[in-house]
Design an enzyme around this catalytic site. Structure first.
Site, short mmCIF file in Angstrom:
data_model
loop_
_atom_site.label_atom_id
_atom_site.label_comp_id
_atom_site.label_asym_id
_atom_site.label_seq_id
_atom_site.Cartn_x
_atom_site.Cartn_y
_atom_site.Cartn_z
N GLY A 17 0.82 -1.20 0.00
CA GLY A 17 0.00 0.00 0.00
C GLY A 17 0.86 1.25 0.00
O GLY A 17 1.80 1.36 0.78
N THR A 146 5.59 2.05 5.63
CA THR A 146 4.30 1.45 5.97
C THR A 146 3.53 2.40 6.88
O THR A 146 4.06 2.89 7.86
CB THR A 146 4.43 0.08 6.66
N ASP A 148 1.30 1.48 8.76
CA ASP A 148 0.97 0.73 9.98
C ASP A 148 2.00 0.92 11.09
O ASP A 148 1.74 0.53 12.24
CB ASP A 148 0.83 -0.75 9.67
N GLY A 195 -4.97 -0.75 10.28
CA GLY A 195 -4.24 -1.39 11.36
C GLY A 195 -4.77 -2.78 11.60
O GLY A 195 -5.77 -2.96 12.29
N LEU A 302 -8.16 7.52 1.94
CA LEU A 302 -8.01 8.95 2.25
C LEU A 302 -6.90 9.20 3.25
O LEU A 302 -6.15 10.17 3.14
CB LEU A 302 -9.33 9.51 2.79
#
EC number: 2.7.1.90
Length: 423
Positions: A17, A146, A148, A195, A302
């Site tokens: 991502g 990342t 995350d 997450g 977003l």
């Protein structure tokens, strides 16, 4: 392996991502590689990550002007395309790894940079191993990325600070909206954020609140098993105290048996469960049990695309790690990844360090227990001290006609030299 004096080419690829600042890492890396001429030859990019490398679908970045490469620093998304494609073990997919080396050999690739998360660091590490087995001189360097924030051995991950700033800002702004309408309308607002296993983004929502009365009132982490009874009691108490309740929830929220509340029953390319809709699940639970009217929002793309409200700290770190990756490669450092080392919280100071890919690959860093409040619904002062510097500063992109002015590169293809390869 010592760096060679003969100029060899670079292959850079983006994976997983994308983020608001992955292109800032690309910018830093390409600018550093250009400055290293003649020690480095051309800089190629793989179109759509490792898939482009396997398909010999390469982009010649030398066709891009210095000005447009510089504009990558404030452009979101992945300028060269990304992918979710996980290479398995070398023994399982030896043909694919050998194909990569064939492509590298055909285009005299001496340096491979893979910009991604834990799975991508695993791929970069394996590529370095197969190159060594086949006797091909190659230096592989991972570039962390990342939203995350779950890579080990780095204080934070490029991409996270900007997501943190976006979700905290969104929660604060939505909180003012809900507070305005609570008396006669909406009592509940739920924001679902990314997450899967680590609640860093959910925790960042907590930065919006400066007191217990301010949104978000409750945080739901993947690290804390969801207890429906305790949760509903807290929601009811919050509404009775403040007339409304705002909640941030991680997509990876689990029940006491460890099951995702929003498991869709399908898997992505990495074998991970496809998740979605936990925000609506939680909101509907409140409506069904307590009768409160709700609204819920899914931050989704977003949150990771919001370059207009990016953290200056995040942008600077992403750019610095891109440049550092080139420095490591030229120093002959193979199978490593540049990392952020925190020197102090206040004032916030950091430096670039280095970690071995084998110590990073496929390891998820979750929220420390002392970052989550004792009741499981909030963040601690230690967590706030960690998070606050990561959202500091603004780095607005240029605007034209009222909208952000981002760059789209030409992405001209490098002529193929090999037969097609079936994936």
């Amino acid at each position: 392996m010592a760096a060679t004096a003969i100029p060899r080419n670079v292959l850079y690829a983006q994976s997983g991502g994308v983020t608001a600042v992955i292109n800032a890492s690309a910018c830093g890396l390409i600018e550093a590689a250009r400055a290293a001429s003649p020690r480095i030859g051309k800089v190629f990019a793989a179109r759509n990550g490792i898939l482009g490398a396997l398909a010999e679908d390469l982009i010649d970045t030398s066709a891009e002007s210095d000005t447009d490469i510089a504009r990558l620093r404030h452009t979101p998304g992945g300028a060269f395309g990304s992918c979710r494609y996980k290479l398995k073990s070398i023994d399982e997919q030896r043909a694919q790894y050998e194909r990569l080396i064939e492509v590298f050999r055909a285009h005299d690739i001496g340096y491979f940079f893979y910009n991604g998360g834990g799975d991508s660091m695993d791929t970069a590490n394996k590529v370095s191993q197969i190159a060594e087995r086949l006797g091909y001189p190659l230096i592989c360097v991972g570039v962390p990325k990342t939203v995350d924030n779950d890579l080990p051995l780095t204080d934070c991950c490029p991409g996270f600070g900007s997501v943190a700033k976006y979700v905290a800002t969104s929660m604060r702004e939505a909180g003012f909206d809900v507070a305005s309408m609570a008396r006669t309308s909406t009592k509940i607002f739920v924001l679902e954020v990314m997450g899967r296993h680590a609640g860093w983004i959910t925790a960042a929502c907590g930065l919006a609140a400066q007191s217990a009365a301010e949104p978000p009132h409750l945080l739901l982490f993947p690290e804390v098993a969801f207890d429906e009874v305790r949760f509903l009691a807290r929601v009811k108490d919050c509404v009775e105290r403040y007339d409304y309740c705002t909640i941030a929830v991680s997509e990876g929220l689990r029940d006491s048996a460890g099951r995702f509340l929003s498991d869709m029953g399908t898997r992505d390319a990495f074998g991970h469960a496809q998740l979605g809709g936990v925000g609506q699940i939680v909101a509907q639970l409140i409506k069904d049990r307590l009768g409160y009217k709700y609204h819920w929002a899914l931050a989704d793309y977003l949150q990771r695309a919001a370059r207009h409200v990016a953290s200056r700290t995040d942008v600077e770190q992403a750019y610095a790690l891109g440049r550092a990756a080139v420095d490591l490669a030229l120093a002959g450092r193979n199978a490593v990844m540049p990392v952020i080392e925190r020197l102090s919280d206040s004032p916030y100071r950091w430096q670039v360090g280095v970690a071995a890919l084998k110590d990073v690959a496929n390891i998820e860093r979750k929220m420390p227990a002392d970052f989550i409040s004792a009741d499981g619904f909030g963040i601690t002062d230690a967590c706030r001290a960690y998070l606050a510097p990561l959202i500091e500063g603004e780095d607005f992109p240029p605007f034209r006609d009222g909208l952000p002015d981002y760059v789209r590169l030409q992405n001209l293809a490098v002529p193929r030299r090999l037969p097609d390869f079936a994936l």
